[in-house]
Design an enzyme around this catalytic site. Structure first.
Site, short mmCIF file in Angstrom:
data_model
loop_
_atom_site.label_atom_id
_atom_site.label_comp_id
_atom_site.label_asym_id
_atom_site.label_seq_id
_atom_site.Cartn_x
_atom_site.Cartn_y
_atom_site.Cartn_z
N HIS A 66 0.85 -1.20 0.00
CA HIS A 66 0.00 0.00 0.00
C HIS A 66 0.88 1.25 0.00
O HIS A 66 2.04 1.19 0.43
CB HIS A 66 -0.93 0.00 1.22
CG HIS A 66 -0.19 0.06 2.52
ND1 HIS A 66 0.27 -1.07 3.16
CD2 HIS A 66 0.20 1.11 3.29
CE1 HIS A 66 0.89 -0.71 4.28
NE2 HIS A 66 0.88 0.60 4.38
N ALA A 67 0.30 2.34 -0.44
CA ALA A 67 1.03 3.61 -0.42
C ALA A 67 0.06 4.76 -0.63
O ALA A 67 -0.99 4.59 -1.25
CB ALA A 67 2.10 3.64 -1.51
#
Lengths: 149, 163
Positions: A66-67
């Protein structure tokens, strides 16, 4: 927060790549199918930068790459399942099989946290993870998530 | 201070559109009843801890998100203060961190609020929501009366009509 509402048959797939970089790119391509990723390179840079800090490979075969990134203006998800497992440098040193991939805009901290919390709650359930791995199609995987939610 | 049935209203702010409607109604009520109005936003650090324990967040990320949520809270509270100011109602704002429902209930007690106002509860979309809906937990645990504000169109008209 329902994560099934953030996924579709276009953004779910069995994974063919078996290396970490390849799986990340395959997941990103799935996320691109949502039509919500404006900048593939920027999204990839953000995901790899987060992975460089510490792998998002958790325990029990789960990974949550994720980011936060300017490459999306809405929370964008993809789901990939690997038949044989991937060395994702996970916390328990075991292969990862289920990948929840999440890109979040920089101004959506609240909803992003809720989505990640929902992933954490769902994947805590061993039977949910088993059902997801056994599902034979994207529609089947989506149905497993729908049922769990 | 008002000698009427409502002397202090605490508005629970969660950043939703529904809480803005609740804020408009709280402003209308506070002015009409002569009550004091306070607004509270709680940074949900319990969910951030949950993500850290699950190893989804690293420490730096947890702190980064905590900062982001706090900034969001300040922005929401500033907006709500403006809603009050536009109608001549002063709003005392508070930002806290913790388990949302517990902090709201405790803050209402500390401030001596006799009415807790909040936006309409979101529909339960998942089984998990049923266990983690903070508004519903507040509704159940609050020691004072709780006003769940509905009908955004009506409230908007009411708020706009107030000179």
């Amino acid at each position: 927060m329902r994560i099934s509402g953030l996924l579709s048959e276009k953004t779910i797939s069995r994974l063919t790549r078996t290396d970490k970089q390849g799986v990340i790119e395959e997941l990103l391509d799935l996320a691109m199918n949502s039509g919500q990723v404006h900048d593939r390179e920027e999204a990839l840079r953000a995901i790899l930068a987060r992975e460089a800090l510490m792998s998002t490979g958790l325990e029990k075969g789960i990974a949550v790459p994720h980011a936060k990134t300017r490459a999306v203006s809405e929370i964008t998800m993809a789901l990939g399942v690997s038949e044989g497992g991937v060395d994702f440098h996970s916390a328990d040193g075991k292969p990862s099989y289920i990948f929840f991939f999440l890109l979040a805009p920089e101004n959506a901290a609240g909803p992003n946290v809720q989505v990640l919390a929902q992933i954490a709650r769902l994947t805590h359930d061993r039977s949910f993870c088993e059902d997801l791995r056994k599902a034979e199609s994207p529609a089947g995987m989506l149905a497993v998530i729908n049922d769990a939610e | 201070m008002s000698q009427g049935p409502v002397r202090k209203i605490l508005l629970f702010v969660d950043g939703s559109e529904e809480c803005i409607t609740a804020a408009q109604y709280a402003v209308v009520l506070a002015r009409t009843l002569g009550a004091e109005l306070a607004a509270l936003y709680v940074v949900n650090v319990s969910v951030l801890n949950e993500l850290f324990k699950a190893r989804i967040f690293i420490k730096m990320e947890q702190m980064d998100y905590e900062h982001d949520l706090e900034q969001d809270g300040r922005r929401y509270l500033n907006y709500i203060s403006e809603l009050g100011r536009a109608k001549g109602v002063s709003i005392e704002t508070h930002i806290e961190k913790g388990v949302v429902n517990e902090v709201v209930v405790e803050k209402a007690r500390i401030l001596g609020a006799d009415l807790l106002a909040m936006g309409e509860l979101e529909p339960i979309k998942s089984r998990s929501d049923a266990f983690h809906d903070e508004s519903e937990l507040i509704l159940r645990k609050a020691h004072c009366s709780v006003l769940v504000v509905k009908d955004a169109d009506y409230i908007e008209r009411l708020y706009q009509a107030m000179e």
